[in-house]
Design a protein around this motif. Structure first.
Motif, PDB file in Angstrom:
ATOM      1  N   UNK A 764       0.825  -1.208   0.000  1.00  0.00           N
ATOM      2  CA  UNK A 764       0.000   0.000   0.000  1.00  0.00           C
ATOM      3  C   UNK A 764       0.861   1.261   0.000  1.00  0.00           C
ATOM      4  N   UNK A 765       1.890   1.253   0.832  1.00  0.00           N
ATOM      5  CA  UNK A 765       2.704   2.451   1.012  1.00  0.00           C
ATOM      6  C   UNK A 765       3.652   2.711  -0.151  1.00  0.00           C
ATOM      7  N   UNK A 766       4.176   1.649  -0.780  1.00  0.00           N
ATOM      8  CA  UNK A 766       5.261   1.823  -1.736  1.00  0.00           C
ATOM      9  C   UNK A 766       4.910   1.444  -3.173  1.00  0.00           C
ATOM     10  N   UNK A 767       3.820   0.694  -3.360  1.00  0.00           N
ATOM     11  CA  UNK A 767       3.563   0.180  -4.703  1.00  0.00           C
ATOM     12  C   UNK A 767       2.135   0.412  -5.190  1.00  0.00           C
ATOM     13  N   UNK A 768       1.366   1.142  -4.418  1.00  0.00           N
ATOM     14  CA  UNK A 768       0.010   1.503  -4.831  1.00  0.00           C
ATOM     15  C   UNK A 768      -0.862   0.273  -5.081  1.00  0.00           C
ATOM     16  N   UNK A 769      -0.699  -0.740  -4.215  1.00  0.00           N
ATOM     17  CA  UNK A 769      -1.460  -1.984  -4.344  1.00  0.00           C
ATOM     18  C   UNK A 769      -2.283  -2.223  -3.072  1.00  0.00           C
ATOM     19  N   UNK A 770      -3.548  -2.470  -3.260  1.00  0.00           N
ATOM     20  CA  UNK A 770      -4.438  -2.786  -2.137  1.00  0.00           C
ATOM     21  C   UNK A 770      -4.597  -4.305  -2.083  1.00  0.00           C
ATOM     22  N   UNK A 771      -4.092  -4.882  -1.029  1.00  0.00           N
ATOM     23  CA  UNK A 771      -4.130  -6.344  -0.904  1.00  0.00           C
ATOM     24  C   UNK A 771      -4.934  -6.740   0.337  1.00  0.00           C
ATOM     25  N   UNK A 772      -5.851  -7.666   0.144  1.00  0.00           N
ATOM     26  CA  UNK A 772      -6.556  -8.262   1.285  1.00  0.00           C
ATOM     27  C   UNK A 772      -5.711  -9.416   1.834  1.00  0.00           C
ATOM     28  N   UNK A 773      -5.732  -9.584   3.155  1.00  0.00           N
ATOM     29  CA  UNK A 773      -5.007 -10.685   3.792  1.00  0.00           C
ATOM     30  C   UNK A 773      -6.014 -11.694   4.341  1.00  0.00           C
ATOM     31  N   UNK A 774      -5.809 -12.933   3.956  1.00  0.00           N
ATOM     32  CA  UNK A 774      -6.670 -14.029   4.387  1.00  0.00           C
ATOM     33  C   UNK A 774      -5.872 -15.001   5.237  1.00  0.00           C
TER      34      UNK A 774
END
Length: 910
Positions: A764-774
């Motif tokens: 999120x902070x460095x690569x502009x990617x929103x990832x959900x954690x399961x």
């Protein structure tokens, strides 16, 4: 030769002989007396006198060395044999019918078009050993207790079925369905003792050689444990284990003899069928297996009863005044005795008795036929009864009965004593006729010449069958029988799990400690607390369970007869005859045997126990996986904790301690419900559901395997909208992504979930990617669900097609899915085919090694920065990001340099 005080100081049998001789004259008188006995009466007489002196010395509690072995004759002298209470003629008829039906059942199973075979020879050799037990010793369960626990030798199962047929417990159709469990369902009979396949008949699976004796020892111990803790009255229960002499070569067969002796398990009897053959050759052709086993059991502290010769030898031995016959028996190797079992009386006269005039004289009035029928003790009912009665009467030690038999006994010259006997599964017409004649059965030739050989039943109202029923009625019912009398337990409510659901606050704890806290709260429960049986192989402190010592205490039937070195500590080591914890030495095999015995107590004794076995995860399914299969077969229940799990989490220990594959091994066991939880609240839900499934209404015959770690982490409190179903089914979302142009999904399990959360933040902070954690609490259960649904869909194409849980869960989740764990990739790859969209896994494939956690995770590329690279790689494949970013990430995080990784959290044994 030097004598008396002139001799050099030596050690004899472990006892020092260099003590001062305060009366040399008296010493010399004793020595002179011995010399005179040798000179005047011979060595055999002198030897006899010495043995009597040793016997009297022991009676007077004078310490003398233990003899390794005794003469190759029966331990119980003829004059000491008790009265035989049975009707030997009727019992012979019963046994002949049983022998016939056992052999015919196997022979019919080898018929054209079926060809599933079976084993004839093992039961043929041990039939009398079982028959005396059935008629006079084996206690059933009709009196409301557990009766006796009998571990039948696996290859002897045809004889047990044949006897059950005579007693109307099995039908002729069931005998014909031997080894045809599905094609002849519900009549199919399992090949060997398999409780899971025949849950109302068999109690103990034994055909994995070596596990029978191991299981029997710990069953006898569990009986004592349950009685000591007031859970069940097992005082009348006796454990019988029937074993083969070749089977005793398995390490497990002899590996735990010492605990049986140490704890004085006189409720245990081993019966070793010494037919002198392995599966296809002699056990000790150049040696004597009975003498070898006698030495081993004596050395381990067991009471040994040798049953070598039948009553036909008694007159010969009575004539043996100078010991020439005993010497011949002592010096003849097993391979030669096997040959004698296949030869004529004339051959035996010449080769056994012929080389000494005194031996020849003993048999000069005997015919060759009489010599041929000089038999083995394991076929003589009176001798067997005497041995069993002595074993039951003996106190303070477990007993082993070493019984000599002939493999394939009564089956005829093509079978008896032959090396190939174990592989022979079918009787020819001539074999059948000879066998019938040997057994004196009224079966006409035409019934043997046309079609399949018939079963024989003397009639329900016959004297033989009524005798069998009467004997079993007097002994408390039919055996083997498995009965489940246990009632469902009253299980704790949610309050018992409240502590785990609060999280750990600012304190970092490992998932091992999170589980221990749940267990501690459950052991306080008034309803089920006493039923927990913690088990560990010398590792309680490593797992943070020393806190249990003061209250639960460690089981030791002798109590604690010493002052503990840590007695001043709050968590001092405490043993008690009523202790709850089983704290064995370094023996995972022994602990797993305790787990099985405790986990099946609900059936064995009608009292549920809840075993909790905690061990280094590397030393579970890899080291004792065959026993976990045995546990599944025995329908045992309980919790198995693979602690210090993970390929990279147990820092410093290295290759042989670094488990990255036990979850994969666990997936091969159909009875194992395996989880890899990350947080305490997940553990709470899993344990609660495990108790419900195993000990509540409609209890299932399963066991739970949880892998827990020794790395301290912060455990969040249970969220208000917790997905309890997802936790139990194997997948739930623990942290949605908050910002980013591109989307991805990170599936992690166990200790990898915090790495995934860290990777989520970096993305999120460095690569502009929103990832959900399961959190993938169970890769195995997700796969199991998907496989079951896929099979249903295959066979029901006309119905609406079902969707696997993992597919449903991830159907709307956007972006590539990256799986990560501290396991080899094959663990998360189990679900790959059912994950919608792009799926890739990261894992610790290869051997473990000693290093910091950070370095190890960088090496396997499963650390947070490597997860970031994995997500970016999959996004690049989908064209969402430029591939140039991948090299930037590798350089930025120095992913090719193991030494550049942060060392990570250090320490944390529990």
């Amino acid at each position: 030769m030097a004598s008396g005080s002139d001799r050099n100081p030596i050690i004899i049998g472990g006892l020092p002989s260099q003590v001062p001789d305060f009366d040399p004259e008296e010493t010399q008188e004793w020595l002179d007396s011995l010399d005179a006995a040798v000179d005047e009466r011979g060595r055999e007489r002198a030897r006899y006198l010495m043995l009597r002196l040793i016997e009297r010395a022991r009676e007077k509690r004078v310490a003398v060395p233990e003899m390794r072995s005794t003469d190759y004759v029966n331990t119980i002298a003829t004059k000491d044999e008790p009265f035989f209470p049975g009707n030997e003629e009727i019992e012979r008829k019963v046994l002949n019918a049983t022998r016939w039906n056992a052999a015919v059942m196997v022979s019919r199973a080898q018929r054209p078009g079926i060809g599933v075979g079976g084993h004839i020879a093992t039961f043929a050799s041990s039939a009398s050993l079982y028959d005396v037990g059935f008629n006079h010793f084996f206690r059933g369960k009709d009196q409301g207790d557990g009766g006796d626990q009998i571990f039948f030798q696996g290859h002897a199962s045809p004889g047990v079925y044949a006897r059950a047929y005579l007693l109307d417990r099995l039908s002729e159709g069931q005998l014909d369905a031997f080894r045809q469990e599905k094609s002849k369902a519900p009549d199919g009979l399992s090949s060997y003792p398999h409780p899971r396949l025949m849950p109302d008949f068999w109690e103990f699976p034994t055909v994995s050689m070596g596990l029978g004796p191991l299981g029997a020892i710990y069953q006898a111990r569990m009986n004592r444990y349950m009685e000591a803790r007031g859970i069940a009255d097992t005082s009348k229960s006796h454990v019988w284990a029937y074993l083969g002499d070749g089977e005793m070569d398995e390490p497990e067969s002899l590996g735990q003899l010492s605990i049986a002796a140490r704890e004085g398990l006189d409720n245990l009897t081993f019966v070793v069928n010494c037919n002198l053959q392995r599966l296809d050759g002699p056990v000790r052709g150049n040696g004597k297996i009975m003498q070898e086993l006698e030495s081993q059991f004596r050395g381990a502290g067991w009471n040994v009863i040798k049953l070598v010769w039948d009553r036909s030898w008694d007159p010969l031995l009575a004539q043996d005044r100078d010991g020439i016959l005993v010497n011949k028996l002592n010096t003849t190797p097993d391979g030669q005795f096997q040959t004698y079992a296949t030869e004529t009386g004339a051959y035996i006269r010449e080769h056994f008795f012929g080389d000494d005039h005194r031996l020849r004289a003993m048999v000069e009035n005997m015919s060759d036929d009489q010599i041929l029928h000089l038999g083995r003790g394991g076929h003589d009912h009176k001798k067997i009864y005497a041995a069993y009665a002595a074993a039951k009467a003996h106190k303070g030690q477990p007993t082993v009965i070493l019984a000599q038999t002939v493999k394939g006994w009564t089956l005829g010259p093509n079978f008896e004593g032959r090396n190939a006997t174990h592989q022979m599964k079918k009787l020819t017409v001539e074999d059948l006729k000879g066998f019938r004649d040997r057994l004196h059965l009224p079966i006409p030739d035409k019934d043997l010449e046309d079609g399949l050989p018939p079963y024989y039943h003397p009639g329900r109202d016959s004297e033989e069958i009524q005798y069998m029923h009467d004997r079993r009625k007097g002994l408390g019912g039919y055996v083997p029988t498995r009965v489940v009398r246990a009632e469902p337990l009253k299980l704790p409510d949610d309050k018992a799990y409240a502590g785990a659901k609060k999280g750990s606050g600012q304190q970092k704890i490992a998932t091992t400690m999170a589980f221990v806290r749940v267990l501690k709260d459950l052991m306080r429960d008034k309803e089920i607390g006493k039923r927990f049986v913690p088990i560990a192989p010398d590792e309680y402190r490593t797992f943070g369970m020393d806190a249990f010592f003061p209250s639960a205490k460690i089981y030791n039937p002798l109590g604690q007869q010493y002052e503990s070195v840590d007695r001043e500590l709050l968590l001092a080591y405490k043993e008690s005859p009523t202790g709850q914890m089983l704290h064995d030495g370094i023996t995972e095999a022994g602990c797993t045997a305790s787990l099985i015995a405790a986990g099946s107590a609900y059936a064995t004794h009608g009292e549920p126990l809840i075993p909790v076995y905690v061990f280094y995860s590397m030393f579970g399914f890899q080291r004792t996986g065959d026993q976990f299969w045995q546990m599944a077969d025995q329908l045992a229940r309980g919790f198995v904790l693979g602690a210090t799990a993970g390929r990279t989490t147990l820092t410093g220990e290295g290759l042989q301690h670094a488990d990255g594959h036990s979850q994969l091994l666990a997936s091969t066991n159909p009875a194992c419900v395996a989880y890899d939880p990350a947080y305490g609240y997940e553990i709470a839900h899993i344990v609660k559901d495990g108790l419900r499934r195993m000990y509540g209404e409609n209890a299932e015959d399963i066991f739970y395997y949880l892998t827990v770690y020794n790395e301290p982490i912060l455990h969040p409190a249970e969220p208000a909208d917790v997905d309890a179903e997802g936790i139990l089914k194997g997948l739930h979302r623990v942290k949605p992504g908050e910002k980013g142009e591109h989307t991805a999904q990170i599936l992690a399990s166990g200790v990898a979930v915090p790495w995934a959360v860290e990777a989520q933040q970096i993305l999120a902070d460095e690569w502009n990617v929103k990832a959900d954690v399961w959190s993938a609490t169970s890769w195995n259960e997700l796969r199991r669900d998907a496989v079951e649904i896929e099979e249903h869909n295959l066979l029901h194409p006309e119905e609406e097609q079902r969707v696997p849980y993992v597919t449903q869960k991830l159907q709307g989740a956007e972006g590539p899915k990256i799986a990560v764990s501290d396991w080899m990739r094959a663990v998360p790859d189990q679900i790959a085919r059912w994950v919608p969209g792009t799926y890739q896994s990261l894992g610790a494939d290869g051997f473990g090694f000693a290093d910091t956690r950070g370095a190890a995770r960088r090496f396997f590329h499963i650390d947070p920065q490597s997860i970031v690279l994995g997500v970016l790689t999959e996004l690049a494949k989908e064209g969402k990001v430029d591939r140039s970013l991948l090299k930037q990430a590798i350089d930025r995080y120095q992913l090719l340099d193991v030494a550049a990784a942060d060392a990570g959290e250090a320490g944390g044994d529990a």
